[in-house]
Enzyme design. Structure first.
Site, PDB file in Angstrom:
ATOM      1  N   LYS A 174       0.982  -1.355  -0.060  1.00 51.75           N
ATOM      2  CA  LYS A 174       0.104  -0.440   0.183  1.00 51.75           C
ATOM      3  C   LYS A 174       0.815   1.096  -0.224  1.00 51.75           C
ATOM      4  O   LYS A 174       1.464   1.411   0.910  1.00 51.75           O
ATOM      5  CB  LYS A 174      -0.522  -0.455   1.308  1.00 51.75           C
ATOM      6  CG  LYS A 174      -2.042   1.196   1.564  1.00 51.75           C
ATOM      7  CD  LYS A 174      -3.098   1.146   2.325  1.00 51.75           C
ATOM      8  CE  LYS A 174      -3.517   2.816   2.567  1.00 51.75           C
ATOM      9  NZ  LYS A 174      -4.137   3.004   3.613  1.00 51.75           N
ATOM     10  N   GLY A 197      -8.139   9.860  10.009  1.00 51.77           N
ATOM     11  CA  GLY A 197      -8.309   9.546  11.367  1.00 51.77           C
ATOM     12  C   GLY A 197      -8.646  11.151  12.053  1.00 51.77           C
ATOM     13  O   GLY A 197      -9.210  11.345  12.887  1.00 51.77           O
ATOM     14  N   ALA A 219      -9.525   5.936   4.861  1.00 49.82           N
ATOM     15  CA  ALA A 219      -9.126   6.925   5.072  1.00 49.82           C
ATOM     16  C   ALA A 219     -10.512   8.012   5.251  1.00 49.82           C
ATOM     17  O   ALA A 219     -10.768   8.503   4.939  1.00 49.82           O
ATOM     18  CB  ALA A 219      -8.315   8.328   5.090  1.00 49.82           C
ATOM     19  N   GLY A 220     -10.987   8.636   6.412  1.00 49.77           N
ATOM     20  CA  GLY A 220     -12.215   9.246   7.308  1.00 49.77           C
ATOM     21  C   GLY A 220     -13.685   8.938   7.602  1.00 49.77           C
ATOM     22  O   GLY A 220     -14.173   9.593   7.721  1.00 49.77           O
ATOM     23  N   ASN A 223      -9.942   2.470   9.802  1.00 46.26           N
ATOM     24  CA  ASN A 223      -8.371   1.992  10.964  1.00 46.26           C
ATOM     25  C   ASN A 223      -9.199   2.493  12.367  1.00 46.26           C
ATOM     26  O   ASN A 223      -9.578   1.871  13.290  1.00 46.26           O
ATOM     27  CB  ASN A 223      -7.028   2.508  10.021  1.00 46.26           C
ATOM     28  CG  ASN A 223      -6.280   1.969  11.194  1.00 46.26           C
ATOM     29  OD1 ASN A 223      -6.432   1.034  12.825  1.00 46.26           O
ATOM     30  ND2 ASN A 223      -4.935   2.306  11.699  1.00 46.26           N
ATOM     31  N   THR A 224      -9.092   4.001  12.224  1.00 44.86           N
ATOM     32  CA  THR A 224      -9.217   4.844  13.277  1.00 44.86           C
ATOM     33  C   THR A 224     -10.497   4.606  13.990  1.00 44.86           C
ATOM     34  O   THR A 224     -10.359   4.109  15.735  1.00 44.86           O
ATOM     35  CB  THR A 224      -8.219   6.404  13.266  1.00 44.86           C
ATOM     36  OG1 THR A 224      -7.489   6.450  12.558  1.00 44.86           O
ATOM     37  CG2 THR A 224      -8.821   6.936  14.462  1.00 44.86           C
TER      38      THR A 224
END
Lengths: 270, 378
Positions: free
Chosen positions: A100, A161, A187-188, A209-210
């Protein structure tokens, strides 16, 4: 889901369309539970955080590489040269051909550098890597990366994040419409509903993830994301409910009335 | 290459795919379009279904909206110039067929200039040059010489000639050709082999992949089309849209245009035309517009004045006008035409009609400066 709906990236089949990031988890146990309940088959790890040469690495031991694709990422790389170096190192240490690609020179918002990302992608593809680049939601950049031979494109929904969800809607729609390689919204995504929205838009997969790592209960949240990703996919494929938009019988047809006119009908007669 | 996609589904299955659609599918597709989204392929197929006729007025409204959104109130005008009617292929439905004993003619340099003078004086800056399928007489060198003359008159030159290899397309692009038009005629392999008896055109797959070779060569515009009336129209519409969609995604720098000519009377004894009604034809065009909103939809003078007047700007964005299909026809040549023209209006009359409808006739929307090819007349 039907077998025919498998996600295929660079020739490899995946049942799950939820990718999981591994940063920010409070413990290896928490990560392991999240991996299990998410049903994910792709787990991305930052090369700078793991020891690929070790059999006891806290993160790597939680990933069943028989079933799950370990996707090393180049996070922390500030330019193409650093990213390429990290990817090569990863391969040398047994991290495989998948990478990635992340090039984020900006330490505050971690926004990807489009120029350096494309440069690195071209080099890595030539060297036989299966490159999955993390990028801003830029449709033209996506086409360049596709032409360079990338296995996917991974546009962001909003800055990494931030949990803001999909703020790049208009561009994501164009990317999804135009792409010939899988589109993974990365993301986001802060809520399962964000993942569902991405999938309803037509994304091929999402990466989270986050939102999972910092949840009160990462395992249960991972499960919610799993369900949301699947729900969004099913909705995209089957749930356009066919709300009737037909108009009541109109007394006249101002736009197509000409078809009622007498036609000389010369067509079809030679 | 498109043939990889083409091989996945048999032509005979295409009709069934369209006819399996339900009223609910049609309404669902319209709902998608109303909500500002581009149709997916299955939704497009729904709108080809005969039952979609009940929603034709609604499809017309949507078509206008999408056309306006993507093209504004403009109609791009072009004119065809037939350089030659020499042909080594035998296509049973075509007036230029090798079997037809008609006078043959290939324009020489002074005749090309004479034709150019006439078209230039009419304000035309977009030219489509055509030949038959004779790769010995209208060979690459002939075409290069022709383009060298034509580019001093016209800003945009497109070719509608026999399919070529990528390298030859690159040579013509280097000379200043901007667009490529390759109509497949029919996407039905059985009918194709039955109607194309000899000559290079007999090779269906070479023709099928010609737009790909053009895309790789770097043409800015590529036009595809099916000649409605040769085989099952649902199969043709399935394939044509699939092909155009594939090209637009793969060659993303290239603008894709689509044409939907219907069979017209021509020299020869072909009498196997499958009838495509005005209503079907219009339904097909509307469906195409909602599936491929960025593709130019081209209509020639084959169609009637009534159809052309109503369809301009509704889904149609590019139109030929005052066409002659005989080499040298504009500057007073003989009657050697490829097929019968239906709309014979002069440019002035045609543009007046467009303006009355609130449409802007566009004679030029390209400049040779893009191609770094000098020699413009003005």
């Amino acid at each position: 889901m039907a077998e025919s709906d498998d996600l295929i990236i660079a020739g490899r089949r995946f049942k799950s369309r939820l990718f999981l990031g591994t940063g920010k988890f409070s413990s290896g146990v928490s990560l392991e539970k999240a991996i299990h309940s998410s049903g994910t088959e792709v787990v991305t790890v930052a090369l700078r955080r793991v020891d690929l040469s070790s059999t006891e690495d806290d993160i790597l031991t939680k990933i069943d590489r028989e079933r799950i694709l370990l996707l090393p990422n180049t996070s922390g790389a500030r330019d193409a040269e650093e990213a390429v170096r990290l990817a090569r190192l990863s391969r040398e240490l047994g991290g495989g051909d998948w990478v990635k690609l992340e090039v984020t020179p900006d330490p505050v918002y971690l926004l990807p550098d489009p120029i350096e990302t494309l440069k690195a992608a071209k080099i890595l593809v030539k060297e036989g890597f299966k490159v999955l680049p993390y990028i801003n939601a830029d449709p033209i950049l996506c086409k360049h990366l596709e032409e360079a031979g990338c296995a996917t494109v991974m546009p962001l929904g909003s800055p990494i994040g931030t949990n803001q969800g999909i703020r790049t809607l208009a561009n994501l729609e164009i990317i999804i419409e135009q792409s010939n390689v899988p589109v993974v919204v990365d993301a986001g995504l802060g809520l399962p509903s964000h993942a569902a929205q991405a999938m309803e838009l037509g994304a091929d997969a999402v990466l989270v993830n986050t939102a999972i790592a910092i949840a009160k209960d990462p395992a249960k949240t991972a499960y919610a994301f799993k369900l949301a990703t699947e729900a969004g996919r099913i909705s995209r494929l089957y749930s356009n409910s066919g709300i009737s938009t037909s108009k009541k019988a109109a007394a006249s047809s101002p736009l197509t009335g000409f078809l009622e006119e007498e036609s000389r009908n010369v067509h079809g007669v030679i | 290459m498109y043939t990889e996609l083409f091989d996945k589904i048999a032509f005979s299955e295409a009709k069934e795919r369209v006819l399996s659609k339900s009223k609910l599918d049609i309404e669902s597709a319209l709902h998608t379009s109303h909500s500002g989204k581009v149709l997916n392929f299955e939704e497009y197929l729904s709108l080809l279904h005969p039952s979609a006729d009940s929603y034709l007025e609604e499809m017309a409204e949507l078509s206008i909206n999408w056309t306006k959104k993507r093209f504004g109130n403009t109609i791009s005008l072009y004119m065809p110039m037939y350089l030659s009617n020499e042909c080594r292929s035998s296509c049973v439905y075509c007036g230029f067929s090798f079997e037809n004993k008609i006078p043959r003619k290939t324009l020489n340099e002074s005749e090309i200039r004479a034709e150019s003078e006439v078209l230039y004086s009419k304000g035309i800056r977009h030219l489509l040059i055509l030949t038959g399928e004779d790769y010995s007489i209208t060979n690459l060198e002939y075409l290069r010489s022709a383009v060298r003359i034509l580019k001093s008159y016209f800003d945009s030159i497109s070719i509608e000639i026999y399919p070529m290899d990528q390298e030859k397309y690159e040579v013509l692009i280097g000379e200043g050709v901007e667009g490529l038009v390759v109509y497949q005629e029919t996407y039905d392999p059985e009918v194709y082999s039955k109607y194309h008896l000899r000559g290079m055109k007999k090779n269906m797959r070479y023709r099928l992949d010609a737009p790909d070779r053009g895309g790789l060569a770097g043409f800015r515009r590529i036009g595809v089309g099916a000649l409605l009336g040769l085989s099952d129209p649902y199969g043709e519409m399935f394939r044509l849209a699939e092909h155009a969609h594939y090209l637009s995604k793969k060659y993303w720098r290239t603008t894709i245009q689509i044409s939907l000519p219907r069979m017209r009377p021509a020299e020869g004894e072909f009498d196997k035309t499958i009838f495509v009604s005005d209503r079907e034809y219009v339904r097909f065009l509307f469906a195409l517009r909602l599936f491929l909103p960025d593709s130019g939809l081209v209509q020639s003078t084959r169609e009637s004045i009534r159809m052309r007047n109503h369809l301009a700007g509704m889904p149609i964005t590019h139109m030929s006008v005052e066409s002659r299909t005989d080499p040298g026809g504009y500057s007073g040549g003989e009657e050697l035409k490829q097929f019968e023209i239906e709309d014979t209006r002069k440019i002035e009359e045609f543009t007046e009609m467009l303006r009355k409808k609130g449409l802007d006739p566009v004679f030029k929307d390209f400049d040779r400066a893009f191609l770094q090819v000098p020699d413009r007349m003005n």
